[in-house]
Design an enzyme around this catalytic site. Structure first.
Site, PDB file in Angstrom:
ATOM      1  N   GLY A  72      -2.020 -37.278  13.036  1.00 17.27           N
ATOM      2  CA  GLY A  72      -0.920 -37.349  11.364  1.00 17.27           C
ATOM      3  C   GLY A  72       0.374 -37.302  11.230  1.00 17.27           C
ATOM      4  N   ASN A 151      -1.977 -31.963  -0.347  1.00 18.71           N
ATOM      5  CA  ASN A 151      -3.531 -31.135   0.562  1.00 18.71           C
ATOM      6  C   ASN A 151      -3.017 -30.151  -0.449  1.00 18.71           C
ATOM      7  OD1 ASN A 151      -0.085 -31.448   1.524  1.00 18.71           O
ATOM      8  ND2 ASN A 151      -0.494 -29.626   2.665  1.00 18.71           N
ATOM      9  N   CYS A 325       4.104 -14.948   2.676  1.00 16.50           N
ATOM     10  CA  CYS A 325       3.358 -14.450   3.312  1.00 16.50           C
ATOM     11  C   CYS A 325       2.689 -15.080   4.071  1.00 16.50           C
ATOM     12  CB  CYS A 325       2.633 -12.902   2.696  1.00 16.50           C
ATOM     13  SG  CYS A 325       3.421 -11.539   2.211  1.00 16.50           S
TER      14      CYS A 325
HETATM   15  C1  LIG Z   1      -0.495 -33.999   4.290  1.00 17.33           C
HETATM   16  C2  LIG Z   1      -1.077 -34.379   5.424  1.00 17.33           C
HETATM   17  N1  LIG Z   1       0.032 -34.818   6.063  1.00 17.33           N
HETATM   18  C3  LIG Z   1      -0.082 -34.713   7.435  1.00 17.33           C
HETATM   19  C4  LIG Z   1      -0.292 -33.767   8.096  1.00 17.33           C
HETATM   20  C5  LIG Z   1      -0.881 -33.288   9.344  1.00 17.33           C
HETATM   21  O1  LIG Z   1      -1.555 -34.326   9.958  1.00 17.33           O
HETATM   22  P1  LIG Z   1      -1.953 -33.196  11.930  1.00 17.33           P
HETATM   23  O2  LIG Z   1      -2.301 -31.880  11.823  1.00 17.33           O
HETATM   24  O3  LIG Z   1      -2.833 -34.878  12.480  1.00 17.33           O
HETATM   25  O4  LIG Z   1      -0.862 -34.146  12.549  1.00 17.33           O
HETATM   26  C6  LIG Z   1      -1.330 -33.096   7.397  1.00 17.33           C
HETATM   27  C7  LIG Z   1      -2.419 -31.885   7.622  1.00 17.33           C
HETATM   28  O5  LIG Z   1      -1.646 -30.566   7.431  1.00 17.33           O
HETATM   29  C8  LIG Z   1      -1.129 -33.226   5.947  1.00 17.33           C
HETATM   30  O6  LIG Z   1      -1.932 -31.991   4.703  1.00 17.33           O
END
Ligand SMILES: Cc1ncc(COP(=O)(O)O)c(C=O)c1O
Lengths: 402, 298
Positions: A72, A151, A325
């Site tokens: 990502g 997230n 933390c």
């Molecule tokens: C919203 C969001 N974008 C990007 C990422 C990054 O993805 P990757 O771990 O595949 O690089 C994450 C994962 O933690 C995510 O939750």
């Protein structure tokens, strides 16, 4: 007792059917898709199938709009850097202040390089102000990048509408849909979204495989240059086993979409209600009426998240926290701060993120386990008394210096 | 999650001496809910002997904060106040078989709470003498405030120099960008003399200064040094002070700070500012020290 995994926004278990689909591509069909011989052509066919499986989940018009990447983060970086490189006369990026670090850290660096970055603020529930957004769309903006779903809280941004507004002004639109893909229906061909990032490991495919969706006709500059893989848009020999796995995972996600949005949602709601009803001084964060079906983020006041996680872990429950933390910084999560969650609560936020594998029995166990843990930590807290929070927590606890 | 020792985990899962202590006669509160850590240490001291009969804690904080608090109460019980005051934060960490570098501040907080509680018992006022910033160098546990103070006090310009002075950046190199940012921030906050910087420690000696780009003769060097002092003099005179060159010994430049500058709170910062200019002008790493630091002739 079997451990309970409620941290699916961090990463997911690879579905056994995905593993089965992948295995032949390590020892049997190990060829390079670019080769002429039979070893290679088998792989080529499998990649084509995977591409169409991803295309179907995203509702993309053409399978050539799917570019496989390594994660990502790579997709996010590629999208934003491409927009800036392809439009040298535009120097501004619009994003939000609750994005994942994959976007925010990149944007901070772009600012240092001399670009202008506008980060949209969010309100108490994590929603952006569309009027502020509209007022920022001008002809020096190279790209808007807004996450489809957050997230930490699961809050959904109106990216379809935002993309329309950007398109009306001739501005490219990217969405980090890493958390949204596979959890809520997406139909890109009926939107004005130009680019979208997804990551395999969030939807039961392996880690280290991602996708950048690139709308046909959208101007593009590759991040990695080299061989002609992915039509020269992302060089490097294809990660064929993982691509096949991702394709399978997308097909499974399609089949389970309904289940995710009914059954998983029901379990999430049950969990959240069960916790909130039993414990005082805690609340759900984010836009609870408009969020992913699998995510619940609860702030427990006057205690700190890491302690909660350690005690949960002891009874076999895995969640995550936005506390300072656990992140190695001294500040609680930027998402909680952006929403103005008070410090008394921001340090004690716990995210529970479910998947289609969670069961009712597991959720019942978690509902029973959380209240004593919170009570135990509150008993240790100087901000808490037998009768609830210290009446004025700041004054009750008074360091000799200030 | 963090790699905690078994001892840390044990003290977190079964904290000793938690909760209020009814007849406490020495209470120390440190930290705050904003920064995510707060600790109240309660002591029951026997007035005749100064022996700590009992100790309890209440802590808002992460696992290691709770474990450090619990450890501290166990460590101080039965000690006299003076014995207890010899406990360092490292002792607390050692008692727990170590803490991750990111978590060392938990043991620092324990030591501070102890000082505060004893001061409270003795009717004294305890003041916090250290400020903590975001952890920059994880290899050597150096935080942003420490790096910033040292940069200001010593007029540092490069990551390399920061590493010489603080060790920060000397390990995995992941924090070099972070150190560069602090350098840039100090530069932009303090384009001139560092009049606004906080009082800082006496400049330390770098272990391995960078070699000069081009060697100046001693006459050229002194002329340049005098020119720098001339350029800062008006600023000092505005504050009713003055500066004069005392001696140059190798890489050490000794100056007399006079009038309002001498001995004032800003002395170290002033010297730091002069030093930064010296380094820029001479193109080599030098240290500017007050003449009082000059080695006495045998
Ligand atoms: C919203 C969001 N974008 C990007 C990422 C990054 O993805 P990757 O771990 O595949 O690089 C994450 C994962 O933690 C995510 O939750």
């Amino acid at each position: 007792m079997k451990p309970i995994y409620l941290d699916n926004n961090a990463t997911t278990r690879v579905d056994p059917a995905v593993v089965d689909a992948m295995l032949p591509f390590f020892t049997e069909h190990f060829g390079n898709a670019s080769s002429i011989h039979a070893f290679g052509s088998e792989v080529g066919k499998a990649l084509k199938k995977a591409r169409s499986q991803v295309q179907a989940l995203l509702g993309a018009e053409h399978d050539s709009e799917i570019i496989f990447t390594s994660c990502g983060t790579e997709s996010d970086s590629t999208a934003i850097l491409s927009a800036l490189k392809a439009q040298p006369d535009r120097n501004t990026v619009i994003t939000t202040n609750v994005e994942h670090p994959a976007i925010l850290t990149l944007c901070d660096w772009l600012e240092k390089e001399g670009y202008i970055v506008h980060k949209l603020k969010v309100d108490k529930k994590g929603r952006i102000d569309m009027d502020e957004y509209k007022s920022l769309l001008h002809d020096r903006v190279a790209i808007v990048s807004a996450m489809w779903a957050n997230n930490e809280t699961g809050t959904i941004f109106p990216v379809v509408e935002m993309a329309e507004l950007a398109a009306a002004k001739g501005i490219m639109f990217h969405t980090d849909a890493v958390q949204a893909v596979g959890k809520i229906p997406i139909d890109l061909k009926n939107t004005k979204i130009d680019m979208l990032s997804l990551s395999g490991h969030k939807l039961h495919a392996p880690k280290g495989i991602g996708v950048l969706y690139l709308r046909r006709g959208c101007r593009f500059r590759p991040l990695l240059r080299g061989g002609h893989q992915e039509r020269g848009r992302r060089a490097g020999t294809e990660n064929s086993a993982s691509i096949v796995g991702l394709g399978m995972a997308c097909e499974l996600a399609m089949q389970k979409m309904e289940f995710e949005n009914t059954e998983v949602r029901r379990l999430r709601d049950k969990l959240e209600k069960g916790i909130l009803n039993q414990i005082t001084h805690c609340f759900a964060t984010g836009d609870v009426s408009n969020r992913l079906p699998n995510t619940s983020n609860i702030a427990f006041e006057y205690i700190e998240g890491e302690g909660i996680l350690m005690l949960l872990n002891k009874v076999g429950i895995a969640g995550s926290s936005g506390s300072a933390c656990t992140s190695g910084s001294l500040e609680p999560s930027h998402v909680m701060r952006a929403m103005g969650i008070p410090y008394t609560a921001a340090h004690g936020t716990i995210r529970f993120s479910l998947s289609v594998y969670n069961t009712e029995e597991e959720i019942d166990r978690v509902i029973a386990a959380v209240p004593p843990i919170v009570a135990q930590l509150r008993k240790l807290s100087p901000y808490w008394t037998d009768k609830g929070p210290a009446t004025n927590p700041e004054a009750a606890f008074a360091p000799t210096y200030a | 999650m963090w790699e905690y020792s078994d001892k840390v985990r044990e003290h977190f899962f079964q904290p000793r001496n938690s909760g209020p202590l009814e007849d406490a006669n020495g209470i120390g509160d440190v930290g705050s809910i904003q920064c995510g850590d707060a600790l109240r240490l309660m002591l029951k001291v026997e007035p005749e002997t100064d022996v700590i009969l009992d100790a309890h804690f209440q802590t808002f904080g992460c696992g290691s904060a709770i474990a450090s608090s619990s450890a501290l109460t166990e460590m101080v019980k039965g000690k006299t106040l003076d014995e207890a005051l010899t406990i360092s934060n490292q002792d607390i960490a050692d008692f727990l078989d170590g803490l991750p570098p990111e978590k060392m501040h938990c043991s620092v907080m324990g030591r501070e709470a102890l000082q505060a509680a004893i001061a409270n018992y003795r009717g004294e006022v305890w003041s916090d003498d250290h400020e903590e910033g975001a952890l920059i160098c994880k290899c050597f546990a150096i935080d942003a405030v420490m790096i910033e103070d040292v940069i200001k006090a010593n007029g540092l310009n490069t990551v390399e120099e920061v590493t010489f002075y603080t060790k920060a950046g000397g390990g995995c190199a992941a924090c070099h960008e972070g150190i560069e940012e602090i350098l840039a921030k100090v530069k932009s906050d303090n384009p001139g003399m560092g009049e606004t910087s906080p009082p800082a420690a006496c400049p330390a000696t770098p272990e391995a200064p960078k070699p000069p780009t081009k060697k100046l003769s001693i006459v050229e060097k002194i002329a340049k040094i005098q020119a720098v002092l001339e350029s800062v003099r008006p600023m000092l005179q505005r504050d009713h002070g003055d500066v004069e060159l005392a001696d140059v010994q190798g890489k050490k430049i000794y100056v007399h700070l006079k009038g309002a500058c001498s001995g004032c709170m800003m002395e170290a910062a002033t010297l730091g500012g002069i030093q930064q200019k010296m380094i820029e002008t001479l193109g080599e790493l030098v240290q500017v020290l007050p003449s009082s630091h000059m080695p006495v002739e045998a």
